[in-house]
Design an enzyme around this catalytic site. Structure first.
Site, PDB file in Angstrom:
ATOM      1  N   PHE A 150       0.654  -1.118  -0.020  1.00 58.40           N
ATOM      2  CA  PHE A 150      -0.031  -0.192   0.049  1.00 58.40           C
ATOM      3  C   PHE A 150       0.953   1.206   0.063  1.00 58.40           C
ATOM      4  O   PHE A 150       0.384   2.237  -0.606  1.00 58.40           O
ATOM      5  CB  PHE A 150      -1.024   0.051   1.115  1.00 58.40           C
ATOM      6  CG  PHE A 150      -0.300   0.496   2.552  1.00 58.40           C
ATOM      7  CD1 PHE A 150      -0.114   1.607   2.775  1.00 58.40           C
ATOM      8  CD2 PHE A 150       0.311  -0.408   3.316  1.00 58.40           C
ATOM      9  CE1 PHE A 150       0.581   2.212   3.972  1.00 58.40           C
ATOM     10  CE2 PHE A 150       0.776  -0.140   4.780  1.00 58.40           C
ATOM     11  CZ  PHE A 150       1.145   1.346   4.841  1.00 58.40           C
ATOM     12  N   GLU A 165      -4.767  -3.653  -1.739  1.00 63.10           N
ATOM     13  CA  GLU A 165      -6.332  -3.511  -1.957  1.00 63.10           C
ATOM     14  C   GLU A 165      -6.587  -2.421  -1.123  1.00 63.10           C
ATOM     15  O   GLU A 165      -7.895  -1.813  -1.221  1.00 63.10           O
ATOM     16  CB  GLU A 165      -6.992  -4.535  -1.260  1.00 63.10           C
ATOM     17  CG  GLU A 165      -6.721  -4.643   0.086  1.00 63.10           C
ATOM     18  CD  GLU A 165      -5.308  -5.441   0.498  1.00 63.10           C
ATOM     19  OE1 GLU A 165      -4.532  -5.916  -0.338  1.00 63.10           O
ATOM     20  OE2 GLU A 165      -5.195  -5.886   1.859  1.00 63.10           O
ATOM     21  N   SER A 217       5.308  -7.089   3.390  1.00 60.75           N
ATOM     22  CA  SER A 217       5.828  -7.365   4.560  1.00 60.75           C
ATOM     23  C   SER A 217       6.698  -8.708   4.674  1.00 60.75           C
ATOM     24  O   SER A 217       6.190  -9.842   3.630  1.00 60.75           O
ATOM     25  CB  SER A 217       4.636  -7.618   5.646  1.00 60.75           C
ATOM     26  OG  SER A 217       3.673  -8.378   5.322  1.00 60.75           O
ATOM     27  N   CYS A 255       9.414   1.806   3.251  1.00 59.29           N
ATOM     28  CA  CYS A 255      10.407   0.603   3.757  1.00 59.29           C
ATOM     29  C   CYS A 255      11.828   1.270   3.975  1.00 59.29           C
ATOM     30  O   CYS A 255      12.485   0.606   4.533  1.00 59.29           O
ATOM     31  CB  CYS A 255      10.378  -0.091   2.601  1.00 59.29           C
ATOM     32  SG  CYS A 255      10.949   0.346   1.071  1.00 59.29           S
ATOM     33  N   GLU A 276       9.245  -4.228  13.050  1.00 58.49           N
ATOM     34  CA  GLU A 276       8.961  -3.115  11.945  1.00 58.49           C
ATOM     35  C   GLU A 276       7.690  -2.397  12.642  1.00 58.49           C
ATOM     36  O   GLU A 276       6.602  -3.053  12.550  1.00 58.49           O
ATOM     37  CB  GLU A 276       8.649  -3.917  10.811  1.00 58.49           C
ATOM     38  CG  GLU A 276       8.558  -2.325   9.786  1.00 58.49           C
ATOM     39  CD  GLU A 276       8.288  -2.998   8.405  1.00 58.49           C
ATOM     40  OE1 GLU A 276       7.648  -3.933   8.080  1.00 58.49           O
ATOM     41  OE2 GLU A 276       8.913  -2.499   7.310  1.00 58.49           O
TER      42      GLU A 276
HETATM   43  P1  NAD Z   1       1.429  -6.646   3.108  1.00 58.77           P
HETATM   44  O1  NAD Z   1       2.594  -7.683   2.966  1.00 58.77           O
HETATM   45  O2  NAD Z   1       0.450  -6.727   3.910  1.00 58.77           O
HETATM   46  O3  NAD Z   1       0.725  -6.634   1.657  1.00 58.77           O
HETATM   47  C1  NAD Z   1       1.700  -6.550   0.558  1.00 58.77           C
HETATM   48  C2  NAD Z   1       0.810  -7.216  -0.562  1.00 58.77           C
HETATM   49  O4  NAD Z   1       0.527  -8.440  -0.389  1.00 58.77           O
HETATM   50  C3  NAD Z   1      -0.470  -6.696  -1.129  1.00 58.77           C
HETATM   51  O5  NAD Z   1      -0.946  -6.609  -2.151  1.00 58.77           O
HETATM   52  C4  NAD Z   1      -1.579  -7.681  -0.125  1.00 58.77           C
HETATM   53  O6  NAD Z   1      -2.847  -7.459  -0.805  1.00 58.77           O
HETATM   54  C5  NAD Z   1      -0.836  -9.064  -0.469  1.00 58.77           C
HETATM   55  N1  NAD Z   1      -1.101  -9.700   0.795  1.00 58.77           N
HETATM   56  C6  NAD Z   1      -1.353  -9.434   2.118  1.00 58.77           C
HETATM   57  N2  NAD Z   1      -1.634 -10.571   2.813  1.00 58.77           N
HETATM   58  C7  NAD Z   1      -1.391 -11.616   2.119  1.00 58.77           C
HETATM   59  C8  NAD Z   1      -1.435 -13.383   2.267  1.00 58.77           C
HETATM   60  N3  NAD Z   1      -1.735 -13.575   3.293  1.00 58.77           N
HETATM   61  N4  NAD Z   1      -1.255 -13.818   1.197  1.00 58.77           N
HETATM   62  C9  NAD Z   1      -1.001 -13.364   0.238  1.00 58.77           C
HETATM   63  N5  NAD Z   1      -0.823 -11.878  -0.360  1.00 58.77           N
HETATM   64  C10 NAD Z   1      -1.179 -10.945   0.802  1.00 58.77           C
HETATM   65  O7  NAD Z   1       2.385  -5.261   3.219  1.00 58.77           O
HETATM   66  P2  NAD Z   1       1.585  -3.567   3.055  1.00 58.77           P
HETATM   67  O8  NAD Z   1       1.091  -3.552   4.526  1.00 58.77           O
HETATM   68  O9  NAD Z   1       1.006  -3.545   1.890  1.00 58.77           O
HETATM   69  O10 NAD Z   1       3.156  -2.869   3.021  1.00 58.77           O
HETATM   70  C11 NAD Z   1       3.921  -2.737   4.094  1.00 58.77           C
HETATM   71  C12 NAD Z   1       5.113  -3.546   4.108  1.00 58.77           C
HETATM   72  O11 NAD Z   1       5.734  -3.452   2.785  1.00 58.77           O
HETATM   73  C13 NAD Z   1       6.178  -3.102   5.269  1.00 58.77           C
HETATM   74  O12 NAD Z   1       6.383  -4.214   5.775  1.00 58.77           O
HETATM   75  C14 NAD Z   1       7.320  -2.455   4.375  1.00 58.77           C
HETATM   76  O13 NAD Z   1       8.481  -2.560   4.930  1.00 58.77           O
HETATM   77  C15 NAD Z   1       7.166  -3.346   2.964  1.00 58.77           C
HETATM   78  N6  NAD Z   1       7.694  -2.683   1.921  1.00 58.77           N
HETATM   79  C16 NAD Z   1       8.980  -3.059   1.581  1.00 58.77           C
HETATM   80  C17 NAD Z   1       9.659  -2.561   0.566  1.00 58.77           C
HETATM   81  C18 NAD Z   1      10.963  -2.885   0.205  1.00 58.77           C
HETATM   82  O14 NAD Z   1      11.242  -2.679  -0.852  1.00 58.77           O
HETATM   83  N7  NAD Z   1      11.448  -3.803   0.681  1.00 58.77           N
HETATM   84  C19 NAD Z   1       8.802  -1.533  -0.255  1.00 58.77           C
HETATM   85  C20 NAD Z   1       7.798  -0.988   0.106  1.00 58.77           C
HETATM   86  C21 NAD Z   1       7.130  -1.587   1.361  1.00 58.77           C
END
Ligand code: NAD
Length: 499
Positions: A150, A177, A227, A282, A384
């Site tokens: 997101f 989403e 994440s 991130c 985090e």
């Molecule tokens: P998230 O892991 O909750 O979601 C990321 C994606 O995975 C979304 O599209 C979501 O719909 C999907 N998802 C969520 N739960 C899932 C499941 N159980 N099974 C399959 N898909 C699933 O992350 P977020 O809250 O959207 O974003 C924040 C996180 O992203 C933080 O941990 C941040 O550090 C990380 N992030 C990392 C970087 C990087 O470059 N390393 C960059 C941006 C964000």
């Protein structure tokens, strides 16, 4: 008013048929603005089928012809720049200036991908054996999928698909989403730029769509940013299904502040990197490692009044420096960490938990929070938080600061503030992180370098965009060629070697 959102499959808006959907919020007001359909397995398979169908013709286009579509896409992003930034700010909550920066960072990857004819030039060796030549080419992987978080609804999808498309692949994007409108708009702009239908598709939803992308045999490669627990899931399931995967995970980025650093400048750098985008980056610095008590005292004294003076409010309002968090649920999670820090015995120097913005009482706001005297055993240090919470850890010397960076489970980015070249050099050489800043608090590599962390911040070998992005989205093929000579060669039963 609530807008009914859609998927984008085979060049058209497609309404949801799964019967499942979820709300999209404007975090600044706390109001629901959209109803997003969540794709079923069947709907996700339709998007994969469209991408598979479009693949041969797109892959057969010359790199220059593909680049021309991306040049047009770049032009359209520039034309719609404010609209795209507005969509990001309205669903994510970040301030407009920051949203513009995000769109620019995505645009830069498009610009990089426009150079694909040059980037795909292979290697050639003449006469590897007598009258035998050899060369390597990079060919598309096939249908690629991207699953994005997101916090960068414009930039992170654009870390992936411009390069994937430029390399001759087709693509299915599953954006977050929580803020899907900007990626959906980008799909329309790609079509307007001349991209054939089916080459780029968007399915919205949750785990059902993601697991379909991970297990469908027509998908060759999956990029993920999000994440760490989900990144691990993507890595495991995608690998089990024979795909190349590139999952980027969470972070806890440390910034070392040395005694010789200008603490005023270090405090300003921390302010932007810890509280910009409400800490939902991130690459945000979430741990300040102060070397020496005197450095820590000066740093906290500089930081505290600046954090209290942060202008918090709706991202669209002029002069606002920090917007709301993305959802009420996430704000409660971050608040919970602040409560936990107090219980764990850290000193809460600035407490933003009770902030209310007049006229926006239902918005998901949280003021900046600052903890001092945090120790490595505390969960607020280890985990985090992903919100506007900065923790200060005090260490007696550089070695112990570096050890802290290297012992943390995450290794995304890190930074050092110092005036000493030798210390900076040692830090950049020995820090166990993928991205290092020297007097630069958010060392996000430019599009023509690659982005990625170490340890549990990235699973798999290849970073995103830049040269590693091209490598990820292409398969190498090496051709060895000999044309018949006047003298036919006899059968050889030994391993051929260079003669
Ligand atoms: P998230 O892991 O909750 O979601 C990321 C994606 O995975 C979304 O599209 C979501 O719909 C999907 N998802 C969520 N739960 C899932 C499941 N159980 N099974 C399959 N898909 C699933 O992350 P977020 O809250 O959207 O974003 C924040 C996180 O992203 C933080 O941990 C941040 O550090 C990380 N992030 C990392 C970087 C990087 O470059 N390393 C960059 C941006 C964000």
């Amino acid at each position: 008013m609530t807008e009914t959102l859609h998927h984008w499959i085979n060049g058209a808006r497609v309404g949801g048929t799964s019967g499942r959907s979820g709300p999209v919020y404007n975090p600044a007001t706390g109001h629901v603005t959209g109803d997003l359909p969540y794709a079923s397995t069947d709907e996700t398979r339709q998007a994969i089928a469209a991408a598979r169908e479009a693949l041969p013709q797109w892959a057969a286009r010359t790199p220059l012809a593909r680049a021309r579509v991306l040049f047009q896409f770049k032009y359209l992003i520039e034309q719609h720049f404010d609209e795209l930034a507005g969509l990001v700010s309205a669903e994510h909550g970040k301030v407009l200036g920051d949203a513009r920066g995000e769109v620019t960072r995505g645009l830069e990857v498009v610009e990089f991908a426009c150079g694909i004819p040059h980037l795909l030039k292979g290697e050639y060796s003449e006469n590897v054996g007598t009258n035998v030549d050899s060369w390597s080419v990079q060919q598309p992987v096939g249908v690629c999928a991207g699953i994005t978080p997101f916090n960068f609804p414009a930039m992170v999808p654009m870390w992936m698909f411009p390069i994937a498309l430029a390399c001759g692949n087709t693509f299915v994007l599953k954006p977050s989403e929580k803020d899907p409108s900007c990626p959906l708009r980008l799909a329309e702009l790609l079509q307007e730029a001349g991209l054939p239908d089916g080459v780029f598709n968007v399915v919205n939803g949750d785990r059902e769509a993601v697991d379909t992308l991970l297990t469908d045999e027509r998908v060759g490669a999956v990029s993920f940013v999000g994440s760490t627990p989900i990144a691990e899931h993507i890595y495991r399931v995608g690998s089990e299904h024979g795909k190349r995967v590139q999952p980027l995970g969470g972070a806890k980025n440390h910034m070392l502040v040395m005694p010789d650093a200008d603490t005023g400048q270090a405090a300003d750098a921390l302010l932007g990197s810890a509280y910009g985008s409400a800490g939902e980056r991130c690459m945000a610095i979430s741990v300040a490692v102060a070397v020496g008590d005197d450095t820590a005292d000066r740093l906290v004294a500089e930081l505290a009044p600046k954090i209290r003076a942060l202008q918090v409010g709706p991202g669209s309002r002029e002069g606002v420096e920090m917007g709301p968090l993305v959802t009420a649920e996430h704000r409660e999670r971050v608040k919970g960490y602040v409560d936990l820090g107090v219980e764990e015995g850290a000193e809460l120097v600035v407490d933003g938990r009770d902030l209310v913005i007049e006229g926006y009482e239902d918005g998901f706001y949280l003021g900046g929070c600052l903890f001092d005297h945090v120790t490595p055993e505390m969960r607020i240090y280890q985990e985090e938080i992903f919100g506007p919470v900065l923790v200060v850890v005090r260490v007696p010397d550089f070695e112990r600061g570096l050890r802290l960076v290297n012992q943390h489970e995450f290794g995304n980015g890190t930074a050092i503030f110092t005036n000493d070249g030798g210390t900076a050099r040692a830090f950049s050489s020995y820090a166990q992180c993928g991205m290092v800043g020297i007097n630069v608090p958010i060392p996000v590599p430019m599009a023509f370098h690659s982005f990625g962390g170490w340890k549990r911040s990235l699973f798999g070998p290849l970073h995103m965009h830049g040269p590693e992005g091209v490598r990820f989205y292409t398969r190498m093929k090496t051709v060895t060629s000999r044309w018949p000579q006047s003298q036919p060669l006899p059968a050889e039963f030994v391993m051929p070697t260079m003669k």
